[in-house]
Motif scaffolding. Structure first.
Motif, mmCIF file in Angstrom:
data_model
loop_
_atom_site.group_PDB
_atom_site.id
_atom_site.type_symbol
_atom_site.label_atom_id
_atom_site.label_comp_id
_atom_site.label_asym_id
_atom_site.label_seq_id
_atom_site.Cartn_x
_atom_site.Cartn_y
_atom_site.Cartn_z
ATOM 1 N N SER A 105 -14.753 9.007 -29.211
ATOM 2 C CA SER A 105 -15.289 8.065 -29.897
ATOM 3 C C SER A 105 -14.453 6.906 -30.252
ATOM 4 C CB SER A 105 -16.251 8.786 -31.098
ATOM 5 O OG SER A 105 -15.263 9.322 -31.711
ATOM 6 N N ALA A 106 -13.360 7.100 -30.964
ATOM 7 C CA ALA A 106 -12.424 6.185 -31.322
ATOM 8 C C ALA A 106 -12.125 5.088 -30.128
ATOM 9 C CB ALA A 106 -11.367 6.494 -31.817
ATOM 10 N N ARG A 107 -11.944 5.777 -28.939
ATOM 11 C CA ARG A 107 -11.672 4.923 -27.786
ATOM 12 C C ARG A 107 -12.780 4.125 -27.414
ATOM 13 N NH1 ARG A 107 -7.571 2.399 -25.617
ATOM 14 N NH2 ARG A 107 -7.495 2.517 -23.459
ATOM 15 N N LEU A 108 -13.978 4.662 -27.456
ATOM 16 C CA LEU A 108 -15.148 3.885 -26.791
ATOM 17 C C LEU A 108 -15.076 2.646 -27.794
ATOM 18 C CD1 LEU A 108 -17.652 3.400 -25.130
ATOM 19 C CD2 LEU A 108 -18.746 4.944 -26.549
ATOM 20 N N ALA A 109 -15.315 2.906 -29.124
ATOM 21 C CA ALA A 109 -15.225 1.903 -29.969
ATOM 22 C C ALA A 109 -14.136 0.796 -29.822
ATOM 23 C CB ALA A 109 -15.060 2.588 -31.475
ATOM 24 N N LYS A 110 -12.947 1.205 -29.522
ATOM 25 C CA LYS A 110 -11.989 0.108 -29.127
ATOM 26 C C LYS A 110 -12.387 -0.596 -27.965
ATOM 27 C CE LYS A 110 -7.032 -0.278 -28.961
ATOM 28 N NZ LYS A 110 -5.680 0.438 -28.662
ATOM 29 N N HIS A 111 -12.995 -0.010 -27.107
ATOM 30 C CA HIS A 111 -13.219 -0.610 -25.691
ATOM 31 C C HIS A 111 -14.352 -1.839 -26.086
ATOM 32 C CE1 HIS A 111 -11.092 1.181 -22.200
ATOM 33 N NE2 HIS A 111 -11.306 2.223 -22.735
ATOM 34 N N ASN A 112 -15.286 -1.453 -26.740
ATOM 35 C CA ASN A 112 -16.566 -2.093 -27.050
ATOM 36 C C ASN A 112 -16.064 -3.132 -28.241
ATOM 37 O OD1 ASN A 112 -18.351 -1.267 -25.460
ATOM 38 N ND2 ASN A 112 -18.976 0.486 -26.602
ATOM 39 N N GLY A 125 -10.696 -4.345 -27.922
ATOM 40 C CA GLY A 125 -9.281 -3.954 -28.067
ATOM 41 C C GLY A 125 -8.457 -3.713 -26.802
ATOM 42 N N VAL A 126 -9.188 -3.435 -25.774
ATOM 43 C CA VAL A 126 -8.556 -3.161 -24.343
ATOM 44 C C VAL A 126 -8.671 -4.149 -23.386
ATOM 45 C CG1 VAL A 126 -8.525 -1.505 -22.503
ATOM 46 C CG2 VAL A 126 -9.172 -0.643 -24.831
ATOM 47 N N PRO A 127 -7.582 -4.873 -23.300
ATOM 48 C CA PRO A 127 -7.819 -6.114 -22.330
ATOM 49 C C PRO A 127 -8.266 -6.025 -21.018
ATOM 50 C CG PRO A 127 -5.540 -6.055 -23.400
ATOM 51 C CD PRO A 127 -6.124 -4.767 -23.849
ATOM 52 N N HIS A 128 -8.306 -4.863 -20.530
ATOM 53 C CA HIS A 128 -8.558 -4.603 -19.073
ATOM 54 C C HIS A 128 -10.120 -4.530 -19.171
ATOM 55 C CE1 HIS A 128 -8.494 -3.414 -14.764
ATOM 56 N NE2 HIS A 128 -9.178 -2.574 -14.938
ATOM 57 N N THR A 129 -10.566 -4.092 -20.179
ATOM 58 C CA THR A 129 -12.088 -3.994 -20.384
ATOM 59 C C THR A 129 -12.823 -4.935 -21.193
ATOM 60 O OG1 THR A 129 -12.113 -2.443 -22.142
ATOM 61 C CG2 THR A 129 -12.102 -1.506 -19.865
ATOM 62 N N ALA A 130 -12.347 -5.815 -21.818
ATOM 63 C CA ALA A 130 -12.809 -6.691 -22.658
ATOM 64 C C ALA A 130 -13.919 -7.675 -22.138
ATOM 65 C CB ALA A 130 -11.920 -7.562 -23.546
#
Length: 82
Positions: free
Chosen positions: A28-35, A38-43
């Motif tokens: 859940s924390a990783r999905l929140a970071k993607h959204n 916070g993850v340059p590859h998926t921003a």
């Protein structure tokens, strides 16, 4: 403490055909970071949703499965089966 490592496939809700494969201990924390961008590859393809997540007790096996899903044959497997 979480005893699992998760291999996950994200699907972009804004970019048709946009997928991302990753590995995390806190899904859940990783999905929140993607959204949150916070993850340059998926921003640029936000927002994301979880398409598939597989829990592993052995992090080494999880890392091997993530690596496989990022290979050409693994991508084909993921599209067809996951």
């Amino acid at each position: 403490m979480n005893d699992f490592a998760y291999v996950y496939i994200l699907e972009s809700l804004s970019a048709q055909g946009g997928f991302y494969v990753g590995l995390t201990d806190d899904l859940s924390a990783r999905l929140a970071k993607h959204n949150a961008g916070g993850v340059p590859h998926t921003a640029k393809q936000r927002p994301w949703r979880i398409k598939t997540a597989v829990a592993f007790r052995d992090r080494t096996k999880a890392a091997a499965f993530e690596k496989y899903l990022k290979s050409p044959s693994g991508r084909a497997f993921g599209k067809k089966r996951l």
